[in-house]
Design a protein around this motif. Sequence first.
Motif, PDB file in Angstrom:
ATOM      1  N   ASP A  62       3.169  13.007  -5.235  1.00  0.00           N
ATOM      2  CA  ASP A  62       2.351  11.867  -5.641  1.00  0.00           C
ATOM      3  C   ASP A  62       1.284  11.522  -4.604  1.00  0.00           C
ATOM      4  O   ASP A  62       0.593  10.508  -4.727  1.00  0.00           O
ATOM      5  CB  ASP A  62       3.231  10.635  -5.878  1.00  0.00           C
ATOM      6  N   GLY A  63       1.175  12.358  -3.576  1.00  0.00           N
ATOM      7  CA  GLY A  63       0.195  12.111  -2.529  1.00  0.00           C
ATOM      8  C   GLY A  63       0.619  11.092  -1.495  1.00  0.00           C
ATOM      9  O   GLY A  63      -0.145  10.748  -0.596  1.00  0.00           O
ATOM     10  N   LYS A  64       1.861  10.591  -1.590  1.00  0.00           N
ATOM     11  CA  LYS A  64       2.327   9.546  -0.685  1.00  0.00           C
ATOM     12  C   LYS A  64       2.940  10.154   0.590  1.00  0.00           C
ATOM     13  O   LYS A  64       3.486  11.251   0.565  1.00  0.00           O
ATOM     14  CB  LYS A  64       3.364   8.650  -1.370  1.00  0.00           C
ATOM     15  N   PHE A  65       2.839   9.400   1.663  1.00  0.00           N
ATOM     16  CA  PHE A  65       3.466   9.800   2.925  1.00  0.00           C
ATOM     17  C   PHE A  65       3.919   8.553   3.670  1.00  0.00           C
ATOM     18  O   PHE A  65       3.402   7.444   3.457  1.00  0.00           O
ATOM     19  CB  PHE A  65       2.486  10.602   3.790  1.00  0.00           C
ATOM     20  N   THR A  66       4.902   8.729   4.533  1.00  0.00           N
ATOM     21  CA  THR A  66       5.382   7.659   5.407  1.00  0.00           C
ATOM     22  C   THR A  66       5.460   8.212   6.818  1.00  0.00           C
ATOM     23  O   THR A  66       6.006   9.294   7.035  1.00  0.00           O
ATOM     24  CB  THR A  66       6.774   7.158   4.972  1.00  0.00           C
ATOM     25  N   ILE A  67       4.900   7.454   7.775  1.00  0.00           N
ATOM     26  CA  ILE A  67       4.845   7.951   9.151  1.00  0.00           C
ATOM     27  C   ILE A  67       4.967   6.773  10.113  1.00  0.00           C
ATOM     28  O   ILE A  67       4.474   5.679   9.828  1.00  0.00           O
ATOM     29  CB  ILE A  67       3.510   8.713   9.393  1.00  0.00           C
TER      30      ILE A  67
END
Length: 259
Positions: A62-67
């Motif tokens: 979905d194009g999401k990322f967490t960093i």
Amino acid sequence: MRKYLLILICSVSFFGFAQTEEENQEVRELTATVINAQSDFPLESVHVVNLNLVKGTITNQDGKFTIPAMVNDTLYFSYLGFKTQKVRVTNDMFRFGDTKIALTELAYALEEVIVRPYQLTGYLEIDVKNLPINDARQYSISGLPTSYEAGSKSPSAVTKVLGAILNPADLLRNLFGKKPRQMRKLRQIKEDDNIRDLLASKFDRETLTELLQLEKVDIEDILNNCNYSKSFIQTANDLQILDAISSCYEEYRVLNRKQ
């Protein structure tokens, strides 16, 4: 009474300001979405690197990322066929949580480049005079294996040359000595699998220069002075270059302790 009230208001304001500053310095989980700037479609498997904390991740389907990130950290986005991009982390990105990062396809980015062809006449004497003059100069010193380019593209070239003369050991002391904090990132980079995977697929040194805050010419100087072949320097991927720099740096530290 008014004096006490004023003191109370100032204390509350100061406490609120201090609390905000403290929140800005906290490492928090930042979630955002990477999209195609032309189509608004989400992009999967985009590499995202926090250059400050040296942490990496990739986007999902979905194009999401967490960093992990803090306010004012710099995020570096890299995706095959798209122009790399750097984004500064802000408070709003944590508050609203629906931040979208748009990447531009290289095909569209190249359209913005204006090519000015030279007007050649076919007469050598005239065409030579019409060609632009390259202001860059190279300094070659006897006893040193490489020459050094100066000019607008490399304003620190003269400093490097003089450093090489005054320090016969080589340029390692100058390059590593001036960037001790950046060079300590070497170990952090090697411990992050996402960053290693990204570097293994890259050959342009762009990500390395961003992570280590070194110029490409500095990387070449380091490897040249560590006796790596020209063929290796030109053909190795960024991960191999990173391992070579790391090995060279460790050797430098050992030699430096003995001196």
